[in-house]
Design a protein around this motif. Structure first.
Motif, PDB file in Angstrom:
ATOM      1  N   GLU A 132       2.236   3.448   2.293  1.00 30.19           N
ATOM      2  CA  GLU A 132       1.190   5.217   2.653  1.00 30.19           C
ATOM      3  C   GLU A 132       2.409   6.004   3.880  1.00 30.19           C
ATOM      4  O   GLU A 132       3.060   5.840   3.899  1.00 30.19           O
ATOM      5  N   THR A 133       1.974   7.036   2.997  1.00 30.32           N
ATOM      6  CA  THR A 133       2.737   8.252   2.848  1.00 30.32           C
ATOM      7  C   THR A 133       2.977   9.368   4.624  1.00 30.32           C
ATOM      8  O   THR A 133       3.808   9.352   5.392  1.00 30.32           O
TER       9      THR A 133
ATOM     10  N   ILE B  24      -3.522   8.530   8.640  1.00 28.13           N
ATOM     11  CA  ILE B  24      -3.101   7.010   8.171  1.00 28.13           C
ATOM     12  C   ILE B  24      -1.791   6.925   8.788  1.00 28.13           C
ATOM     13  O   ILE B  24      -0.463   7.683   8.034  1.00 28.13           O
TER      14      ILE B  24
ATOM     15  N   LYS C 170       2.129   3.305  -4.781  1.00 24.84           N
ATOM     16  CA  LYS C 170       1.700   1.991  -4.305  1.00 24.84           C
ATOM     17  C   LYS C 170       1.782   0.609  -5.250  1.00 24.84           C
ATOM     18  O   LYS C 170       2.330   1.351  -6.670  1.00 24.84           O
TER      19      LYS C 170
ATOM     20  N   ASP D  79       0.304  -1.116   0.010  1.00 29.16           N
ATOM     21  CA  ASP D  79      -0.361   0.278   0.198  1.00 29.16           C
ATOM     22  C   ASP D  79       1.033   1.029   0.276  1.00 29.16           C
ATOM     23  O   ASP D  79       0.206   1.566  -0.817  1.00 29.16           O
TER      24      ASP D  79
ATOM     25  N   ARG E 170      -1.825  11.122   4.170  1.00 29.26           N
ATOM     26  CA  ARG E 170      -3.615  10.796   4.157  1.00 29.26           C
ATOM     27  C   ARG E 170      -3.923  11.144   5.265  1.00 29.26           C
ATOM     28  O   ARG E 170      -3.088  10.095   6.611  1.00 29.26           O
TER      29      ARG E 170
ATOM     30  N   TRP F  41       3.472   3.748   5.646  1.00 26.45           N
ATOM     31  CA  TRP F  41       3.744   2.952   5.970  1.00 26.45           C
ATOM     32  C   TRP F  41       4.153   2.309   4.795  1.00 26.45           C
ATOM     33  O   TRP F  41       3.350   2.256   3.222  1.00 26.45           O
TER      34      TRP F  41
ATOM     35  N   ASP G 263      -7.423   9.400   7.332  1.00 30.69           N
ATOM     36  CA  ASP G 263      -8.659   8.265   6.861  1.00 30.69           C
ATOM     37  C   ASP G 263     -10.105   9.079   6.809  1.00 30.69           C
ATOM     38  O   ASP G 263     -10.588  10.844   7.352  1.00 30.69           O
TER      39      ASP G 263
END
Length: 102
Positions: free
Chosen positions: A27-28, A39, A67, A25, A31, A42, A33
Motif C-alpha cells: 500500500e502506498t 489506507i 503489489k 499488498d 489510496r 504498508w 477506503d
C-alpha cells in the motif's frame, strides 16, 4: 506472517538465476477506503538474498513498487547453493524463505 515467497534458482555455466515472487499488498498510503479514509502506507522496505550465508543481493523498496513484487537477479554460483531470501516491511513485518539452486 504473510504467504510464502516463491523462490526459484537455476544454475547454468556458473551463473545462478534467481527469481522471486513476494506476496505483499504494498500500500502506498495514498489510496482511500470505501468511507474515504486514507489506507496507511504498508510496503516492503528492504530485501536481502544470501547464498550459502554470503550476501548476493541487497535492495531497498518503497511505496511505488507494485503489489506482489517480482524480483530477478543473477550471481556467480553453483548448483546446490542454498539461497535465503528475506524482506522487512515498514511496519516491522518479516518473511524469510529458502531455495536450493538446481
Amino acid at each position: 506472517m504473510s504467504d510464502p515467497m516463491r523462490v526459484r534458482a537455476t544454475e547454468s555455466g556458473g551463473v545462478v538465476d534467481v527469481k522471486i515472487l513476494m506476496k505483499h499488498d504494498m500500500e502506498t498510503g495514498q489510496r482511500k477506503d470505501a468511507s474515504g479514509k486514507a489506507i496507511p502506507a504498508w510496503f516492503i522496505s528492504t530485501v536481502t538474498a544470501k547464498a550459502n550465508g554470503k550476501d548476493v543481493f541487497k535492495g531497498e523498496f518503497g511505496p511505488a513498487v507494485s503489489k506482489d513484487p517480482f524480483l530477478n537477479f543473477k550471481y556467480k554460483g553453483a548448483k546446490g547453493d542454498k539461497i535465503t531470501v528475506s524482506w522487512v516491511d515498514n511496519k516491522g513485518g518479516k518473511r524469510t524463505d529458502e531455495a536450493t539452486a538446481s
